[in-house]
Write a protein that holds these residues in place. Sequence first.
Motif, mmCIF file in Angstrom:
data_model
loop_
_atom_site.group_PDB
_atom_site.id
_atom_site.type_symbol
_atom_site.label_atom_id
_atom_site.label_comp_id
_atom_site.label_asym_id
_atom_site.label_seq_id
_atom_site.Cartn_x
_atom_site.Cartn_y
_atom_site.Cartn_z
ATOM 1 N N VAL A 39 49.347 34.207 39.225
ATOM 2 C CA VAL A 39 48.672 34.888 40.336
ATOM 3 C C VAL A 39 48.418 36.346 39.978
ATOM 4 N N SER A 40 49.414 37.005 39.412
ATOM 5 C CA SER A 40 49.257 38.421 39.077
ATOM 6 C C SER A 40 48.261 38.635 37.945
ATOM 7 N N GLN A 42 44.485 40.164 38.591
ATOM 8 C CA GLN A 42 44.171 41.413 37.898
ATOM 9 C C GLN A 42 42.897 41.267 37.072
ATOM 10 N N PHE A 43 42.713 40.108 36.466
ATOM 11 C CA PHE A 43 41.499 39.842 35.688
ATOM 12 C C PHE A 43 40.259 39.912 36.585
ATOM 13 N N ILE A 44 40.347 39.291 37.756
ATOM 14 C CA ILE A 44 39.224 39.304 38.701
ATOM 15 C C ILE A 44 38.934 40.721 39.172
ATOM 16 N N LEU A 45 39.991 41.466 39.488
ATOM 17 C CA LEU A 45 39.813 42.847 39.942
ATOM 18 C C LEU A 45 39.183 43.719 38.866
ATOM 19 N N MET A 46 39.576 43.494 37.622
ATOM 20 C CA MET A 46 39.014 44.292 36.527
ATOM 21 C C MET A 46 37.547 43.958 36.310
ATOM 22 N N LEU A 47 37.178 42.675 36.468
ATOM 23 C CA LEU A 47 35.773 42.294 36.351
ATOM 24 C C LEU A 47 34.946 42.919 37.477
ATOM 25 N N GLN A 48 35.511 42.929 38.669
ATOM 26 C CA GLN A 48 34.794 43.487 39.820
ATOM 27 C C GLN A 48 34.573 44.992 39.686
#
Length: 206
Positions: free
Chosen positions: A15-16, A20-26
């Motif tokens: 989950v973490s 974090q990967f999704i947030l960095m892409l966004q």
Amino acid sequence: MKEPFNRVGFLIGWVSVITQFILMLQNRQADIVETIIRFFSFFTILTNTLVALYFTVHTFKIKNRVLFLFYKKGTLTALTVFILVVGIVYQIVLRHVWEPKGLQLIIDEMLHTINPIFVLVYWILFALREDVNFQNIKGWLWYPVIYFAYIITRGYFSGFYPYPFVNIPEIGYKQLFINFILIFSFIILLLAILIAFGRKLKHNII
């Protein structure tokens, strides 16, 4: 008793990392390919991913040649040391560098605080005598060495350095070398502490 811990470790680990990967892409400041490369250039991400893989392998009893490393004696102690380095270095050196908000704050705490504490508790509960034998752990010491070599090489060509204490244009090679020695020495110190403490644990001497 161990299986519920494996499942919790699997859950909070992925989950973490995935969030974090999704947030960095966004919030990317480069193209997608470069952003993905940068994502996996952080010791925090690599180490949390290794921890998540460890719990995945042990949760689902996955046994193959690719993931055999996560069953080797000493792996649990090595991963515990590295995830503790992630947490401690963040708390001491990096926490003041930025102020995450909202979901990013939650994930930040999971990666740098919750996961390290959880893995340490797991290690205390389930580490075996073989896991605190230095001969079974020493091969893992190549991990931070290879990591430093990678980010220095890539930083030279790309100009991207994931942490301020490895930013060569800002600190120079001499300070980089000093920082590496300090961090590697800290890793050895933590390893020595865990080995000494682990040998005294009741379940390690039965």
